[in-house]
Design a protein around this motif. Structure first.
Motif, mmCIF file in Angstrom:
data_model
loop_
_atom_site.group_PDB
_atom_site.id
_atom_site.type_symbol
_atom_site.label_atom_id
_atom_site.label_comp_id
_atom_site.label_asym_id
_atom_site.label_seq_id
_atom_site.Cartn_x
_atom_site.Cartn_y
_atom_site.Cartn_z
ATOM 1 N N ALA A 1 0.842 -1.201 0.000
ATOM 2 C CA ALA A 1 0.000 0.000 0.000
ATOM 3 C C ALA A 1 0.864 1.234 0.000
ATOM 4 O O ALA A 1 1.999 1.223 0.434
ATOM 5 C CB ALA A 1 -0.903 -0.001 1.214
ATOM 6 N N CYS A 2 0.275 2.336 -0.498
ATOM 7 C CA CYS A 2 0.969 3.622 -0.495
ATOM 8 C C CYS A 2 0.043 4.630 0.143
ATOM 9 O O CYS A 2 -1.021 4.925 -0.371
ATOM 10 C CB CYS A 2 1.320 4.037 -1.917
ATOM 11 N N GLY A 3 0.401 5.152 1.310
ATOM 12 C CA GLY A 3 -0.457 6.132 1.969
ATOM 13 C C GLY A 3 -1.516 5.457 2.797
ATOM 14 O O GLY A 3 -1.327 4.417 3.400
ATOM 15 N N ALA B 1 -0.370 9.615 -6.312
ATOM 16 C CA ALA B 1 0.279 9.645 -7.624
ATOM 17 C C ALA B 1 1.336 10.734 -7.674
ATOM 18 O O ALA B 1 2.450 10.514 -8.175
ATOM 19 C CB ALA B 1 -0.763 9.858 -8.717
ATOM 20 N N GLU B 2 1.006 11.913 -7.176
ATOM 21 C CA GLU B 2 1.954 13.023 -7.187
ATOM 22 C C GLU B 2 3.211 12.678 -6.390
ATOM 23 O O GLU B 2 4.331 12.969 -6.817
ATOM 24 C CB GLU B 2 1.286 14.272 -6.631
ATOM 25 N N GLY B 3 3.024 12.050 -5.235
ATOM 26 C CA GLY B 3 4.168 11.645 -4.418
ATOM 27 C C GLY B 3 5.015 10.593 -5.120
ATOM 28 O O GLY B 3 6.246 10.646 -5.085
ATOM 29 N N ALA B 4 4.351 9.644 -5.774
ATOM 30 C CA ALA B 4 5.074 8.601 -6.495
ATOM 31 C C ALA B 4 5.836 9.189 -7.681
ATOM 32 O O ALA B 4 6.947 8.754 -7.994
ATOM 33 C CB ALA B 4 4.095 7.526 -6.961
ATOM 34 N N LYS C 1 9.851 8.968 -8.188
ATOM 35 C CA LYS C 1 10.135 8.036 -9.287
ATOM 36 C C LYS C 1 9.743 6.603 -8.915
ATOM 37 O O LYS C 1 10.425 5.631 -9.269
ATOM 38 C CB LYS C 1 11.612 8.090 -9.679
ATOM 39 N N ASP C 2 8.643 6.475 -8.226
ATOM 40 C CA ASP C 2 8.139 5.184 -7.775
ATOM 41 C C ASP C 2 7.012 4.740 -8.703
ATOM 42 O O ASP C 2 5.848 5.062 -8.469
ATOM 43 C CB ASP C 2 7.654 5.301 -6.329
ATOM 44 N N PHE C 3 7.355 3.992 -9.753
ATOM 45 C CA PHE C 3 6.323 3.622 -10.711
ATOM 46 C C PHE C 3 5.282 2.700 -10.079
ATOM 47 O O PHE C 3 4.083 2.806 -10.383
ATOM 48 C CB PHE C 3 6.913 2.947 -11.943
ATOM 49 N N GLY C 4 5.699 1.780 -9.216
ATOM 50 C CA GLY C 4 4.746 0.874 -8.585
ATOM 51 C C GLY C 4 3.670 1.622 -7.815
ATOM 52 O O GLY C 4 2.477 1.308 -7.907
ATOM 53 N N GLY C 5 4.081 2.628 -7.041
ATOM 54 C CA GLY C 5 3.112 3.433 -6.301
ATOM 55 C C GLY C 5 2.231 4.246 -7.228
ATOM 56 O O GLY C 5 1.033 4.393 -6.994
ATOM 57 N N PHE C 6 2.825 4.774 -8.289
ATOM 58 C CA PHE C 6 2.054 5.524 -9.272
ATOM 59 C C PHE C 6 1.007 4.634 -9.930
ATOM 60 O O PHE C 6 -0.156 5.022 -10.087
ATOM 61 C CB PHE C 6 2.994 6.095 -10.339
ATOM 62 N N ARG D 1 10.465 4.104 -19.763
ATOM 63 C CA ARG D 1 9.186 3.479 -20.054
ATOM 64 C C ARG D 1 8.908 2.351 -19.063
ATOM 65 O O ARG D 1 9.836 1.711 -18.561
ATOM 66 C CB ARG D 1 9.164 2.928 -21.473
ATOM 67 N N ALA D 2 7.636 2.103 -18.812
ATOM 68 C CA ALA D 2 7.243 1.037 -17.897
ATOM 69 C C ALA D 2 6.117 0.234 -18.534
ATOM 70 O O ALA D 2 5.150 0.802 -19.037
ATOM 71 C CB ALA D 2 6.796 1.597 -16.555
#
Length: 218
Positions: free
Chosen positions: A10-12, A63-66, A70-75, A158-159
């Motif tokens: 989880a994020c947040g 999303a903004e924090g990710a 540069k945290d693509f998983g969190g984004f 790219r991801a």
């Protein structure tokens, strides 16, 4: 490579996520954030807007924090959990369709038709279709089809996210004790899945491809 067949991180906040957040009913009420991201596309000024909920605001912050870290998983988790995040981070054109048969859709058309295939329920990824059934059936988890995802990030930023729906050990009755709060192993594929491609921007990433694999042969 990140394989998310088990409990996603989880994020947040641990606020419950539902399909109503990720794939809402047709838009009804204007909101400033959506308006700012739809102006000038497919007659967006004439379209009714969706209501921005507290859950959407939370995921926009996630999303903004990710993006900053540069945290693509969190984004990606925030992107899959809210239409508002997708409004902000979808490219002006999206390649949509089956492998070898995809067509370019304008951002507005792609978003309005709720084509995005995934949603989030708590810490898990599920198909958007079954997430809607989950909400419609009063939170009946038996209707959910969980999804395994694999994230690969290229050196150019790219991801690519490959996703596959299926029956997992968590779905068994009873599930193995060692599964715990995760999904466990994939027992059976229930669909062909597909992949999502995100390209880097100056501030974050944006969705450019939503490609489905050919249907499973029966």
């Amino acid at each position: 490579m990140v394989l998310a067949a088990t409990l996603a991180t989880a994020c947040g906040s641990q606020t419950r996520e539902t399909a109503a957040d990720a794939n809402p009913a047709p838009p009804q009420v204007p909101d400033a954030a959506t308006k700012a991201n739809t102006a000038g596309t497919d007659g967006a000024q004439d379209r009714p807007r969706r209501t921005l909920t507290e859950s959407d605001r939370l995921r926009l912050e996630m999303a903004e924090g990710a993006c900053r870290s540069k945290d693509f998983g969190g984004f990606f988790r925030a992107f899959s959990g809210s239409w508002a995040v997708r409004e902000r981070y979808t490219a002006s054109e999206v390649a949509f369709g089956e492998v070898g048969k995809a067509n370019k859709l304008t951002r507005r058309r792609y978003l309005d038709r709720n084509h995005y295939p995934l949603a989030t329920i708590d810490y898990f990824y599920v198909t958007a279709e079954t997430a809607m059934l989950f909400d419609a059936n009063g939170g009946d988890s038996d209707v959910l089809r969980y999804v395994m995802i694999e994230i690969n990030e290229a050196s150019d930023g790219r991801a690519r996210v490959d996703w596959l729906p299926g029956i997992f050990e968590k779905d068994l009755t009873p599930p193995p004790t060692e599964v715990g709060d995760g999904l466990g192993e994939l027992v059976q594929e229930t669909g062909s899945g597909g992949h999502l491609l995100f390209r880097p921007t100056t501030e974050c990433w944006e969705l450019v491809d939503d490609i489905a694999n050919p249907p499973l042969e029966i």
